[in-house]
Design an enzyme around this catalytic site. Structure first.
Site, PDB file in Angstrom:
ATOM      1  N   SER A  89      -4.375   0.950 -12.465  1.00  0.00           N
ATOM      2  CA  SER A  89      -4.331   0.848 -11.006  1.00  0.00           C
ATOM      3  C   SER A  89      -4.086  -0.573 -10.490  1.00  0.00           C
ATOM      4  O   SER A  89      -4.096  -0.782  -9.281  1.00  0.00           O
ATOM      5  CB  SER A  89      -5.648   1.379 -10.423  1.00  0.00           C
ATOM      6  OG  SER A  89      -6.691   0.468 -10.681  1.00  0.00           O
ATOM      7  N   THR A 130      -0.905   6.415  -2.845  1.00  0.00           N
ATOM      8  CA  THR A 130      -1.257   5.058  -2.418  1.00  0.00           C
ATOM      9  C   THR A 130      -0.319   4.487  -1.356  1.00  0.00           C
ATOM     10  O   THR A 130       0.874   4.819  -1.326  1.00  0.00           O
ATOM     11  CB  THR A 130      -1.226   4.107  -3.640  1.00  0.00           C
ATOM     12  OG1 THR A 130      -1.238   2.749  -3.194  1.00  0.00           O
ATOM     13  CG2 THR A 130       0.024   4.295  -4.502  1.00  0.00           C
ATOM     14  N   GLU A 132       0.820   1.680  -1.565  1.00  0.00           N
ATOM     15  CA  GLU A 132       1.832   0.906  -2.294  1.00  0.00           C
ATOM     16  C   GLU A 132       3.186   1.621  -2.269  1.00  0.00           C
ATOM     17  O   GLU A 132       4.226   0.998  -2.486  1.00  0.00           O
ATOM     18  CB  GLU A 132       1.406   0.697  -3.742  1.00  0.00           C
ATOM     19  CG  GLU A 132       0.432  -0.443  -3.946  1.00  0.00           C
ATOM     20  CD  GLU A 132       1.063  -1.811  -3.766  1.00  0.00           C
ATOM     21  OE1 GLU A 132       2.050  -2.106  -4.432  1.00  0.00           O
ATOM     22  OE2 GLU A 132       0.541  -2.593  -2.950  1.00  0.00           O
ATOM     23  N   LYS A 159       3.619   5.650  -9.155  1.00  0.00           N
ATOM     24  CA  LYS A 159       2.908   6.479  -8.168  1.00  0.00           C
ATOM     25  C   LYS A 159       3.889   7.310  -7.329  1.00  0.00           C
ATOM     26  O   LYS A 159       3.532   8.373  -6.839  1.00  0.00           O
ATOM     27  CB  LYS A 159       2.048   5.597  -7.260  1.00  0.00           C
ATOM     28  CG  LYS A 159       0.751   5.115  -7.916  1.00  0.00           C
ATOM     29  CD  LYS A 159      -0.302   6.222  -7.997  1.00  0.00           C
ATOM     30  CE  LYS A 159      -1.639   5.682  -8.480  1.00  0.00           C
ATOM     31  NZ  LYS A 159      -2.644   6.748  -8.699  1.00  0.00           N
TER      32      LYS A 159
HETATM   33  P1  NAP Z   1     -10.069   1.901 -10.908  1.00  0.00           P
HETATM   34  O1  NAP Z   1     -11.417   1.410 -10.502  1.00  0.00           O
HETATM   35  O2  NAP Z   1      -9.121   0.986 -11.574  1.00  0.00           O
HETATM   36  O3  NAP Z   1     -10.298   3.182 -11.853  1.00  0.00           O
HETATM   37  C1  NAP Z   1      -9.256   3.733 -12.583  1.00  0.00           C
HETATM   38  C2  NAP Z   1      -9.838   4.791 -13.502  1.00  0.00           C
HETATM   39  O4  NAP Z   1      -8.788   5.375 -14.264  1.00  0.00           O
HETATM   40  C3  NAP Z   1     -10.837   4.239 -14.518  1.00  0.00           C
HETATM   41  O5  NAP Z   1     -11.881   5.176 -14.690  1.00  0.00           O
HETATM   42  C4  NAP Z   1     -10.003   4.151 -15.793  1.00  0.00           C
HETATM   43  O6  NAP Z   1     -10.754   4.235 -16.962  1.00  0.00           O
HETATM   44  C5  NAP Z   1      -9.166   5.402 -15.634  1.00  0.00           C
HETATM   45  N1  NAP Z   1      -7.996   5.418 -16.506  1.00  0.00           N
HETATM   46  C6  NAP Z   1      -7.009   4.480 -16.584  1.00  0.00           C
HETATM   47  N2  NAP Z   1      -6.085   4.859 -17.479  1.00  0.00           N
HETATM   48  C7  NAP Z   1      -6.509   6.051 -17.991  1.00  0.00           C
HETATM   49  C8  NAP Z   1      -6.012   6.929 -18.969  1.00  0.00           C
HETATM   50  N3  NAP Z   1      -4.860   6.676 -19.609  1.00  0.00           N
HETATM   51  N4  NAP Z   1      -6.692   8.064 -19.254  1.00  0.00           N
HETATM   52  C9  NAP Z   1      -7.856   8.333 -18.616  1.00  0.00           C
HETATM   53  N5  NAP Z   1      -8.400   7.516 -17.678  1.00  0.00           N
HETATM   54  C10 NAP Z   1      -7.724   6.397 -17.380  1.00  0.00           C
HETATM   55  O7  NAP Z   1      -9.305   2.526  -9.653  1.00  0.00           O
HETATM   56  P2  NAP Z   1      -9.891   3.033  -8.241  1.00  0.00           P
HETATM   57  O8  NAP Z   1      -9.880   1.912  -7.290  1.00  0.00           O
HETATM   58  O9  NAP Z   1     -11.120   3.802  -8.472  1.00  0.00           O
HETATM   59  O10 NAP Z   1      -8.710   3.997  -7.789  1.00  0.00           O
HETATM   60  C11 NAP Z   1      -8.708   5.386  -8.139  1.00  0.00           C
HETATM   61  C12 NAP Z   1      -7.300   5.913  -8.024  1.00  0.00           C
HETATM   62  O11 NAP Z   1      -6.835   5.764  -6.694  1.00  0.00           O
HETATM   63  C13 NAP Z   1      -6.265   5.223  -8.901  1.00  0.00           C
HETATM   64  O12 NAP Z   1      -5.329   6.189  -9.298  1.00  0.00           O
HETATM   65  C14 NAP Z   1      -5.610   4.224  -7.972  1.00  0.00           C
HETATM   66  O13 NAP Z   1      -4.309   3.918  -8.409  1.00  0.00           O
HETATM   67  C15 NAP Z   1      -5.620   4.994  -6.682  1.00  0.00           C
HETATM   68  N6  NAP Z   1      -5.684   4.208  -5.452  1.00  0.00           N
HETATM   69  C16 NAP Z   1      -6.625   3.260  -5.303  1.00  0.00           C
HETATM   70  C17 NAP Z   1      -6.702   2.561  -4.114  1.00  0.00           C
HETATM   71  C18 NAP Z   1      -7.750   1.500  -3.892  1.00  0.00           C
HETATM   72  O14 NAP Z   1      -7.563   0.694  -2.976  1.00  0.00           O
HETATM   73  N7  NAP Z   1      -8.834   1.497  -4.651  1.00  0.00           N
HETATM   74  C19 NAP Z   1      -5.792   2.839  -3.082  1.00  0.00           C
HETATM   75  C20 NAP Z   1      -4.846   3.850  -3.267  1.00  0.00           C
HETATM   76  C21 NAP Z   1      -4.804   4.534  -4.448  1.00  0.00           C
HETATM   77  P3  NAP Z   1     -11.035   2.942 -17.895  1.00  0.00           P
HETATM   78  O15 NAP Z   1     -12.303   2.348 -17.369  1.00  0.00           O
HETATM   79  O16 NAP Z   1     -11.158   3.557 -19.240  1.00  0.00           O
HETATM   80  O17 NAP Z   1      -9.865   2.024 -17.761  1.00  0.00           O
HETATM   81  N1  GDD Z   2      -5.551  -9.260  -7.412  1.00  0.00           N
HETATM   82  C1  GDD Z   2      -5.246 -10.412  -6.753  1.00  0.00           C
HETATM   83  N2  GDD Z   2      -5.686 -11.602  -7.268  1.00  0.00           N
HETATM   84  N3  GDD Z   2      -4.523 -10.330  -5.624  1.00  0.00           N
HETATM   85  C2  GDD Z   2      -4.272 -11.492  -4.977  1.00  0.00           C
HETATM   86  C3  GDD Z   2      -4.699 -12.742  -5.432  1.00  0.00           C
HETATM   87  C4  GDD Z   2      -5.441 -12.804  -6.644  1.00  0.00           C
HETATM   88  O1  GDD Z   2      -5.841 -13.853  -7.115  1.00  0.00           O
HETATM   89  N4  GDD Z   2      -4.297 -13.678  -4.554  1.00  0.00           N
HETATM   90  C5  GDD Z   2      -3.639 -13.054  -3.580  1.00  0.00           C
HETATM   91  N5  GDD Z   2      -3.611 -11.725  -3.841  1.00  0.00           N
HETATM   92  C6  GDD Z   2      -2.921 -10.707  -3.010  1.00  0.00           C
HETATM   93  C7  GDD Z   2      -1.995  -9.801  -3.799  1.00  0.00           C
HETATM   94  O2  GDD Z   2      -0.767 -10.462  -4.076  1.00  0.00           O
HETATM   95  C8  GDD Z   2      -1.871  -8.646  -2.812  1.00  0.00           C
HETATM   96  O3  GDD Z   2      -0.907  -8.937  -1.840  1.00  0.00           O
HETATM   97  C9  GDD Z   2      -3.242  -8.599  -2.144  1.00  0.00           C
HETATM   98  O4  GDD Z   2      -3.886  -9.835  -2.457  1.00  0.00           O
HETATM   99  C10 GDD Z   2      -4.135  -7.450  -2.608  1.00  0.00           C
HETATM  100  O5  GDD Z   2      -4.147  -7.441  -4.025  1.00  0.00           O
HETATM  101  P1  GDD Z   2      -5.127  -6.477  -4.847  1.00  0.00           P
HETATM  102  O6  GDD Z   2      -6.509  -6.627  -4.376  1.00  0.00           O
HETATM  103  O7  GDD Z   2      -4.848  -6.697  -6.302  1.00  0.00           O
HETATM  104  O8  GDD Z   2      -4.690  -5.014  -4.386  1.00  0.00           O
HETATM  105  P2  GDD Z   2      -3.252  -4.361  -4.176  1.00  0.00           P
HETATM  106  O9  GDD Z   2      -3.043  -4.219  -2.693  1.00  0.00           O
HETATM  107  O10 GDD Z   2      -2.208  -5.023  -4.948  1.00  0.00           O
HETATM  108  O11 GDD Z   2      -3.478  -2.910  -4.818  1.00  0.00           O
HETATM  109  C11 GDD Z   2      -4.652  -2.149  -4.539  1.00  0.00           C
HETATM  110  O12 GDD Z   2      -4.428  -1.335  -3.417  1.00  0.00           O
HETATM  111  C12 GDD Z   2      -3.410  -0.335  -3.581  1.00  0.00           C
HETATM  112  C13 GDD Z   2      -3.318   0.424  -2.253  1.00  0.00           C
HETATM  113  O13 GDD Z   2      -2.551  -0.300  -1.342  1.00  0.00           O
HETATM  114  C14 GDD Z   2      -4.970  -1.327  -5.795  1.00  0.00           C
HETATM  115  O14 GDD Z   2      -6.218  -0.724  -5.620  1.00  0.00           O
HETATM  116  C15 GDD Z   2      -3.942  -0.240  -6.020  1.00  0.00           C
HETATM  117  O15 GDD Z   2      -4.379   0.615  -7.080  1.00  0.00           O
HETATM  118  C16 GDD Z   2      -3.794   0.572  -4.727  1.00  0.00           C
HETATM  119  O16 GDD Z   2      -2.840   1.589  -4.886  1.00  0.00           O
END
Ligand code: NAP
Ligand code: GDD
Length: 356
Positions: A89, A130, A132, A159
């Site tokens: 993710s 997402t 994204e 995605k």
């Molecule tokens: P996260 O904390 O990174 O959790 C991802 C989970 O997926 C972990 O339990 C990880 O297990 C598991 N996983 C990864 N690869 C796998 C595989 N090959 N087989 C089985 N399990 C696997 O992500 P999250 O923030 O909870 O997000 C949940 C979902 O929503 C993800 O699909 C993410 O892309 C999506 N999403 C997140 C956000 C956000 O802002 N948080 C926004 C939009 C969409 P391990 O611990 O073993 O790696």
């Molecule tokens: N991780 C990270 N680390 N991001 C940084 C940093 C840094 O040191 N400095 C700046 N950023 C900026 C990234 O370039 C991005 O524009 C923003 O902060 C957010 O980064 P992340 O927190 O890594 O999240 P993301 O927006 O790229 O992705 C998350 O949100 C998506 C939904 O919009 C993840 O949770 C994805 O799995 C999810 O789909």
């Protein structure tokens, strides 16, 4: 009839909140867990230690890239609802591991949908889509269900496949399958290398004296940040409708990374004075002059999603969903939690010490 949920990604941020949410509603919850060389169940240890374990809460070793594993688990568990949260993710890391990301975040969705279809296809399916997908083009903001997709990373492209294969299985096989197009959602359980948690952990480390400063990449990026606990309720609501559909979930508010930094330090009454631009930008404690924030180009991405700002009107109207935690509440929750764990104090303790 007993509701039986299968959650992939159960030990992730969202999986842990969703498991709690469903258990509280009487569900039998099954979770898919990957085998690791060290135990990584910290987010669900409280459930494993609770009375739910092995009564209403079951863990199964597995991997979403393994189709035979998915087939067997769906056949054995016979879930009434599947929440597919598993993914590689991290957007930045997807540039380092693009092929694996395509497998785990993209094609694995097909494997799971196919396992459900072959086993009768009659459970309800949630796909973790997402914001994204939108790619953050400023001219498209705020982004809603009708905004065109333009993913900017291997993660986003993977995605995109998952999004469309979910729609395709819904249309082709009449499956109840939904995409939740969720904007960024955070919590004290957020992975340490996502920007919000990196910021709050660094602040706690600076206060504890174990970290000198916070180094970031692009601080101009804008995100619509909500609380993960609010967002898992939306996943469940999507599976409660008379017909399946796709929904944007967001706070309808956007902030730069820089604003998150300022808000997080402000919880400790530390004002940041900025100087310089680009890689030379630095943030100083306005009172003491100490360097607290700088830029390290190592954290820049080959392509950046600059501007995410969601419009969740449809979900609010059709699902009756609303967020409970606002931006300030989220920042405070995360700062408080990390400060307590890392520095063993509250924000009030710190502020008192600073003025004494
Ligand atoms: P996260 O904390 O990174 O959790 C991802 C989970 O997926 C972990 O339990 C990880 O297990 C598991 N996983 C990864 N690869 C796998 C595989 N090959 N087989 C089985 N399990 C696997 O992500 P999250 O923030 O909870 O997000 C949940 C979902 O929503 C993800 O699909 C993410 O892309 C999506 N999403 C997140 C956000 C956000 O802002 N948080 C926004 C939009 C969409 P391990 O611990 O073993 O790696
Ligand atoms: N991780 C990270 N680390 N991001 C940084 C940093 C840094 O040191 N400095 C700046 N950023 C900026 C990234 O370039 C991005 O524009 C923003 O902060 C957010 O980064 P992340 O927190 O890594 O999240 P993301 O927006 O790229 O992705 C998350 O949100 C998506 C939904 O919009 C993840 O949770 C994805 O799995 C999810 O789909």
């Amino acid at each position: 009839m007993q509701n039986i949920a299968l959650i992939t990604g159960i030990n992730g941020q969202d999986g842990s909140y969703l498991a709690e949410f469903l258990l509280e509603r009487g569900y039998e919850v099954h979770g898919l867990l990957r085998r690791h060389s060290t135990v990584n169940t910290s987010r669900i240890d409280h459930i494993i230690k609770s009375d739910y374990h092995k009564i209403k809460f079951f863990l199964h070793f597995g991997d979403v890239t393994d189709s035979s594993n998915m087939m067997r688990l769906i056949a054995e568990i016979r879930p009434t609802e599947v929440y597919n949260l598993a993914a590689q993710s991290h957007v930045g890391i997807s540039f380092e591991v693009p092929e694996y990301t395509a497998d785990a975040t993209g094609v694995s969705t097909l494997k799971l949908l196919e396992a459900i279809r072959v086993n009768g296809g009659n459970c309800r399916y949630y796909q973790a889509s997402t914001s994204e997908l939108f790619g953050g083009l400023p001219e498209t903001a705020p982004q809603s269900e009708t905004t065109p997709f333009f993913p900017k990373s291997p993660y986003g492209v993977a995605k995109l496949y998952s999004y469309w294969i979910t729609v395709n299985y819904r249309e082709s096989y009449n499956m109840y399958a939904c995409n939740g197009i969720l904007f960024n959602h955070e919590s004290p359980r957020r992975g340490e290398n996502f920007v919000t948690r990196k910021i709050t952990l660094a602040i706690a480390g600076i206060i504890a004296g174990t970290q000198e400063k916070l180094s970031l990449g692009n601080m101009n990026a804008k995100r619509d940040w909500g609380f993960a606990g609010d967002y898992v309720a939306a996943m469940w609501l999507m599976l409660r409708q008379s017909k399946p559909d796709d929904y944007v979930i967001a706070t309808n508010e956007t902030h730069t990374v820089r604003e998150f930094v300022e808000a997080a330090f402000a919880e400790l009454s530390i004002e940041i004075r900025w100087q310089g631009t680009g890689v030379n930008e630095k943030g100083y404690d306005a009172e003491t002059g100490k360097l607290l924030v700088d830029v390290n180009p190592e954290f820049y991405r080959p392509a950046e999603v600059e501007y995410l700002w969601g419009d969740s009107t449809k979900a609010e109207k059709e699902l009756g969903w609303k967020r409970n935690v606002d931006f300030k509440g989220l920042v405070k929750m995360m700062v408080d939690a990390d400060l307590q764990t890392v520095a063993g104090m509250t924000a009030e303790d710190y502020k008192r010490g600073r003025t004494d």
